[in-house]
Design a protein around this motif. Structure first.
Motif, PDB file in Angstrom:
ATOM      1  N   PRO A 211       0.816  -1.220   0.000  1.00  0.00           N
ATOM      2  CA  PRO A 211       0.000   0.000   0.000  1.00  0.00           C
ATOM      3  C   PRO A 211       0.851   1.272   0.000  1.00  0.00           C
ATOM      4  CG  PRO A 211       0.135  -0.905   2.210  1.00  0.00           C
ATOM      5  CD  PRO A 211       0.844  -1.882   1.310  1.00  0.00           C
ATOM      6  N   TYR A 212       0.263   2.347  -0.524  1.00  0.00           N
ATOM      7  CA  TYR A 212       0.895   3.662  -0.343  1.00  0.00           C
ATOM      8  C   TYR A 212       0.716   4.123   1.098  1.00  0.00           C
ATOM      9  CZ  TYR A 212       1.740   4.544  -5.266  1.00  0.00           C
ATOM     10  OH  TYR A 212       2.226   4.489  -6.536  1.00  0.00           O
ATOM     11  N   TYR A 213      -0.521   3.945   1.573  1.00  0.00           N
ATOM     12  CA  TYR A 213      -0.828   4.358   2.942  1.00  0.00           C
ATOM     13  C   TYR A 213      -1.492   3.196   3.675  1.00  0.00           C
ATOM     14  CZ  TYR A 213      -0.194   9.121   1.234  1.00  0.00           C
ATOM     15  OH  TYR A 213       0.321  10.263   0.680  1.00  0.00           O
ATOM     16  N   THR A 214      -1.214   3.103   4.958  1.00  0.00           N
ATOM     17  CA  THR A 214      -1.907   2.121   5.794  1.00  0.00           C
ATOM     18  C   THR A 214      -2.564   2.862   6.948  1.00  0.00           C
ATOM     19  OG1 THR A 214      -0.370   0.340   5.247  1.00  0.00           O
ATOM     20  CG2 THR A 214      -1.594   0.097   7.291  1.00  0.00           C
ATOM     21  N   THR A 239       4.833  -0.665   8.737  1.00  0.00           N
ATOM     22  CA  THR A 239       5.670   0.494   8.416  1.00  0.00           C
ATOM     23  C   THR A 239       6.679   0.136   7.326  1.00  0.00           C
ATOM     24  OG1 THR A 239       5.424   1.187  10.706  1.00  0.00           O
ATOM     25  CG2 THR A 239       7.135   2.289   9.435  1.00  0.00           C
ATOM     26  N   ASP A 240       7.265  -1.040   7.451  1.00  0.00           N
ATOM     27  CA  ASP A 240       8.262  -1.466   6.467  1.00  0.00           C
ATOM     28  C   ASP A 240       7.682  -1.626   5.064  1.00  0.00           C
ATOM     29  OD1 ASP A 240      10.295  -1.488   8.213  1.00  0.00           O
ATOM     30  OD2 ASP A 240      10.332  -3.651   8.543  1.00  0.00           O
ATOM     31  N   LYS A 244       4.329   4.988   1.681  1.00  0.00           N
ATOM     32  CA  LYS A 244       4.477   6.360   2.170  1.00  0.00           C
ATOM     33  C   LYS A 244       4.347   6.498   3.679  1.00  0.00           C
ATOM     34  CE  LYS A 244       3.877   8.744  -2.067  1.00  0.00           C
ATOM     35  NZ  LYS A 244       3.144   9.661  -2.928  1.00  0.00           N
ATOM     36  N   LYS A 245       3.194   6.168   4.220  1.00  0.00           N
ATOM     37  CA  LYS A 245       3.034   6.484   5.636  1.00  0.00           C
ATOM     38  C   LYS A 245       1.914   5.671   6.257  1.00  0.00           C
ATOM     39  CE  LYS A 245       2.988  10.719   8.431  1.00  0.00           C
ATOM     40  NZ  LYS A 245       3.572  10.086   9.557  1.00  0.00           N
ATOM     41  N   ILE A 246       2.039   5.414   7.542  1.00  0.00           N
ATOM     42  CA  ILE A 246       0.931   4.764   8.230  1.00  0.00           C
ATOM     43  C   ILE A 246       0.338   5.709   9.265  1.00  0.00           C
ATOM     44  CG2 ILE A 246       2.110   2.542   7.942  1.00  0.00           C
ATOM     45  CD1 ILE A 246       2.202   2.299  10.919  1.00  0.00           C
ATOM     46  N   TYR A 247      -0.958   5.580   9.460  1.00  0.00           N
ATOM     47  CA  TYR A 247      -1.662   6.417  10.423  1.00  0.00           C
ATOM     48  C   TYR A 247      -2.406   5.554  11.410  1.00  0.00           C
ATOM     49  CZ  TYR A 247      -0.849   9.962   6.912  1.00  0.00           C
ATOM     50  OH  TYR A 247      -0.255  10.805   6.020  1.00  0.00           O
ATOM     51  N   LEU A 284      12.640   7.462   4.645  1.00  0.00           N
ATOM     52  CA  LEU A 284      12.945   7.074   6.011  1.00  0.00           C
ATOM     53  C   LEU A 284      11.741   7.535   6.806  1.00  0.00           C
ATOM     54  CD1 LEU A 284      15.349   5.936   7.687  1.00  0.00           C
ATOM     55  CD2 LEU A 284      15.781   8.298   8.335  1.00  0.00           C
ATOM     56  N   ARG A 285      10.965   6.622   7.271  1.00  0.00           N
ATOM     57  CA  ARG A 285       9.699   7.012   7.899  1.00  0.00           C
ATOM     58  C   ARG A 285       9.907   7.457   9.329  1.00  0.00           C
ATOM     59  NH1 ARG A 285       8.784   2.440   5.239  1.00  0.00           N
ATOM     60  NH2 ARG A 285       7.828   2.783   3.226  1.00  0.00           N
TER      61      ARG A 285
END
Ligand SMILES: [Zn+2]
Length: 445
Positions: A211-214, A239-240, A244-247, A284-285
């Motif tokens: 996914p791009y986002y989770t 996250t890995d 792009k990013k997890i929320y 790098l998240r």
């Protein structure tokens, strides 16, 4: 398409505006989270074209009554078909009544689209198989419009993916947005049948979803109960594998995405772009608080392959919903302790200690309770089994209730299913539980 993941605490509730239609996935609106006022603002005409309920656990259905009482018109319900005749929770009974009234459609997993009338697709990748395990039967739904998609995984566990979805639909799972399973629980990556496998999670599904986002629907780490999701090990993997990013809704509030053919953007969010740096060509998240704060007191010793791992807390209500609450008020004034002996098929007897080495199948384990309660009392035994074999054998084998002693102060059980199982002794006197033992864990290989 616009997708709203609502911050409802521990629970799921999402809204989609797609091709002029209004879709709600799960409904955990409560007085406390006040999610209904948000729904009124988004679905202003109070019409829901599709209500999709992944599975009838309270944290996915408890807002249904308020939704109906508030005057929302529900045109079509899609549900998993899972039923639990022993469940007498009001929210469960209400949901089933509503399903019946509205002639809800029980979705069946297939490679085909569920609806064909509109400019978007609903695909069902997992549904009920009548094996009596609710998370094995949770709906997994993918909604796609203009090539952009959102994958709702309900509370589906690792076994579902390994055994049902990946062999049949692995070419359909790729999605722009992933709604993480089971509130970020480790059950998505660690199969109960193979625990503990801390070092070797199942990842084939996530490497296909990419996914791009989770989005993880759960409380924040500060507010959640100990051992409840999101779990550190799972958040790390999400996250890995998230581009792009997890929320986490409990940390960010409602998370809203606007997806169109060209892009996938996040609305109303105030995350700090500076914290997302590109290093060596990859993101790098930023570390989420979940990764920093949780887990500092988790034991670090790794146990032998078949041993019960207390990190998982597999006997909790959350992870073993078939576990019943005590039938009596519990006022512990006394003590009770369990000793056990194991007898092999061949008749060889030895002592067995809680969470000892895994026993072979086909033997007999005898639990003896020793208590300091005086006078007349009665001992009941709560037997909770877990592990994929017991689950797959069907609801009848999934035990979580209270049983009488086989003989005075003693209970005998057969070693039947691979996994970790639990026995706990309750001493009752005059309708009150005056002593209960520690959980005695039996591992079977
Ligand atoms: Zn849930």
């Amino acid at each position: 398409m616009k997708v709203h993941f609502l911050n409802v605490g521990h629970g799921d509730m999402s809204l989609l505006e797609v091709d002029g239609k209004k879709v709600m996935v799960d409904c955990c609106a409560t007085d406390e989270n006040d999610a209904l006022s948000y729904v009124r603002k988004v679905f202003t005409d109070k019409v829901i074209d599709y209500l999709i309920i992944t599975h009838p656990h309270s944290d996915h259905i408890k807002g249904l009554k308020d939704l109906v009482d508030d005057g929302f018109e529900i045109k079509q319900i899609y549900e998993s078909g899972y039923r639990d005749n022993d469940n007498d929770e009001e929210v469960y009974k209400y949901a089933i009544k509503l399903f019946n009234e509205k002639s809800a459609k029980k979705l069946k997993a297939s490679g085909n689209k569920v609806n064909t009338d509109y400019g978007f697709d609903i695909h069902c990748l997992n549904s009920n198989n009548d094996n009596g395990y609710i998370h094995y039967d949770s709906l997994v739904i993918k909604i796609t419009e203009n090539g952009k998609s959102v994958l709702f995984t309900g509370d589906s566990n690792c076994e579902v993916w390994k055994e049902k979805i990946m062999p049949a639909y692995s070419n359909q799972i790729g999605s722009d947005i992933l709604h993480a399973s089971h509130h970020g629980s480790r059950t998505f990556f660690f199969c109960a049948s193979e625990e503990p496998k801390e070092d070797k999670p199942y990842k084939e599904h996530i490497t296909g979803i990419v996914p791009y986002y989770t989005v993880i629907s759960s409380k924040s780490n500060e507010e959640k109960q100990e051992d409840w999701p999101p779990h550190e090990g799972a958040v790390e993997i999400y996250t890995d594998y998230t581009e792009k990013k997890i929320y986490i809704t409990g940390e960010k509030g409602n998370v809203v995405f606007e997806l169109n053919e060209e892009s996938c953007s996040v609305e109303n969010l105030t995350f700090n772009e500076d914290s997302m740096r590109i290093v060596d060509g990859r993101y790098l998240r930023p570390q989420t608080t979940s990764v920093n704060n949780i887990n500092s007191n988790y034991p670090t010793t790794s146990k032998s392959k078949y041993m019960y791992n207390p990190i998982r807390n597999i006997f909790s209500k959350e992870n073993a919903p078939h576990r019943k609450n005590p039938l009596w008020p519990v006022k512990e004034t006394n003590e009770v302790e369990i000793n056990a002996t194991f007898q092999t098929k061949q008749g060889k007897t030895s002592n067995y200690y809680s969470n000892g080495d895994a026993l072979p199948k086909g033997g007999t384990i005898q639990f003896n309770a020793k208590t300091d309660v005086l006078g007349q009392y009665k001992i009941y035994w709560q037997i909770v089994n877990t592990g994929y074999e017991a689950e797959a054998a069907g609801a009848k084998q999934l035990r979580g209730g209270f049983e009488e002693s086989t003989e005075h102060n003693m209970r005998r059980e057969h070693t039947q299913y691979k996994g970790s199982h639990m026995a706990q002794a309750y001493v009752t006197q005059g309708g009150v539980c005056v002593a209960k033992s520690e959980e005695f864990v039996v591992n079977i290989r």
